[in-house]
Structure formats: structure tokens, C-alpha cells
Write a protein that holds these residues in place. Structure first.
Motif, mmCIF file in Angstrom:
data_model
loop_
_atom_site.group_PDB
_atom_site.id
_atom_site.type_symbol
_atom_site.label_atom_id
_atom_site.label_comp_id
_atom_site.label_asym_id
_atom_site.label_seq_id
_atom_site.Cartn_x
_atom_site.Cartn_y
_atom_site.Cartn_z
ATOM 1 N N ASN A 167 -42.762 34.353 16.777
ATOM 2 C CA ASN A 167 -43.422 33.462 17.732
ATOM 3 C C ASN A 167 -43.716 34.160 19.049
ATOM 4 O O ASN A 167 -42.987 35.048 19.473
ATOM 5 C CB ASN A 167 -42.541 32.245 18.028
ATOM 6 C CG ASN A 167 -42.347 31.379 16.812
ATOM 7 O OD1 ASN A 167 -43.285 31.093 16.080
ATOM 8 N ND2 ASN A 167 -41.117 30.975 16.565
ATOM 9 N N HIS B 90 -47.836 30.573 28.528
ATOM 10 C CA HIS B 90 -47.820 29.671 29.679
ATOM 11 C C HIS B 90 -49.108 29.922 30.453
ATOM 12 O O HIS B 90 -49.461 31.073 30.712
ATOM 13 C CB HIS B 90 -46.584 29.929 30.545
ATOM 14 C CG HIS B 90 -46.503 29.034 31.730
ATOM 15 N ND1 HIS B 90 -46.281 27.687 31.637
ATOM 16 C CD2 HIS B 90 -46.639 29.301 33.036
ATOM 17 C CE1 HIS B 90 -46.278 27.155 32.849
ATOM 18 N NE2 HIS B 90 -46.492 28.125 33.724
ATOM 19 N N THR C 130 -44.836 32.828 23.098
ATOM 20 C CA THR C 130 -45.000 31.682 23.981
ATOM 21 C C THR C 130 -46.046 31.991 25.037
ATOM 22 O O THR C 130 -45.992 33.034 25.684
ATOM 23 C CB THR C 130 -43.670 31.344 24.690
ATOM 24 O OG1 THR C 130 -42.659 31.166 23.706
ATOM 25 C CG2 THR C 130 -43.795 30.090 25.515
ATOM 26 N N TRP D 281 -46.569 27.434 21.726
ATOM 27 C CA TRP D 281 -46.093 28.432 20.772
ATOM 28 C C TRP D 281 -47.206 28.866 19.829
ATOM 29 O O TRP D 281 -47.895 28.027 19.259
ATOM 30 C CB TRP D 281 -44.987 27.832 19.895
ATOM 31 C CG TRP D 281 -43.684 27.651 20.575
ATOM 32 C CD1 TRP D 281 -43.253 26.526 21.216
ATOM 33 C CD2 TRP D 281 -42.628 28.586 20.666
ATOM 34 N NE1 TRP D 281 -42.002 26.720 21.704
ATOM 35 C CE2 TRP D 281 -41.583 27.988 21.378
ATOM 36 C CE3 TRP D 281 -42.459 29.897 20.217
ATOM 37 C CZ2 TRP D 281 -40.391 28.634 21.655
ATOM 38 C CZ3 TRP D 281 -41.262 30.539 20.491
ATOM 39 C CH2 TRP D 281 -40.263 29.906 21.199
ATOM 40 N N LYS E 238 -43.491 36.612 25.314
ATOM 41 C CA LYS E 238 -43.788 35.581 26.312
ATOM 42 C C LYS E 238 -44.838 36.133 27.259
ATOM 43 O O LYS E 238 -44.773 37.297 27.635
ATOM 44 C CB LYS E 238 -42.543 35.231 27.135
ATOM 45 C CG LYS E 238 -41.441 34.598 26.366
ATOM 46 C CD LYS E 238 -40.262 34.316 27.284
ATOM 47 C CE LYS E 238 -39.092 33.786 26.483
ATOM 48 N NZ LYS E 238 -37.912 33.578 27.328
#
Length: 91
Positions: A82, A86, A84, A67, A8
Motif C-alpha cells: 500500500n 495526502h 498513502t 490508500w 507515504k
């Protein structure tokens, strides 16, 4: 085996973004990337090495948020991981 780093991340809009995918397998797997189960953004570049791949987004924008999937494929099958993304907009 497939690992993506970072899993992330949050970045500022307009700056570059990097994601790294590391794979293991015999024979060495072919590596590919997708964004939201579709095509990567137009300015995305990929550098593939024998056991890893680096995805770079040059000017990250809000439309690139979501993703990213790294997929490895060889005779033994498929594996994926995966990441992520932002994106914080500029005010």
C-alpha cells in the motif's frame, strides 16, 4: 514480493502524482492497482513493465486522497503493498 514507492506522500492539489510498484516472482506476476479497495480515479494512467508498474494521477485532487494498493498475482499466489496519498488543498 511487492514494494511500493513512496509508501507515504503529500502533494499539492492540482499537480501530478506518481507511485511505483516493483515486483519479483517466477513467473513474473501480473500487476494491478486499486484505490481504497475500489476503482482508480478516472484520470489515473498505468504503465506496466516486466517487473514494475507506474501509476500516474495527472491532476491530483482531494477526492484522490487515501490508500492505493498494488497487487501482484502469479501461480504462486497474491502479494500486495500500500501507498498513502495526502493532498494539500490550494488556498
Amino acid at each position: 514480493m511487492v514494494d511500493v514507492y513512496p509508501i507515504k506522500q503529500t502533494v499539492l492539489e492540482g499537480g501530478p502524482t506518481l507511485m511505483t510498484c516493483v515486483t519479483k516472482g517466477v513467473p513474473l506476476p501480473a500487476i494491478s492497482w486499486t484505490f481504497g479497495n475500489g476503482e482508480l480515479p478516472p484520470d489515473a494512467t498505468i504503465r506496466n513493465f516486466s517487473d514494475q508498474s507506474i501509476l500516474k494521477l495527472s491532476k491530483t485532487s482531494k477526492r484522490m486522497e487515501g490508500w492505493y494498493t498494488c497487487r501482484a498475482n502469479n501461480e504462486a499466489g497474491d502479494a500486495f503493498a500500500n501507498s498513502t496519498l495526502h493532498v494539500l488543498g490550494l488556498f
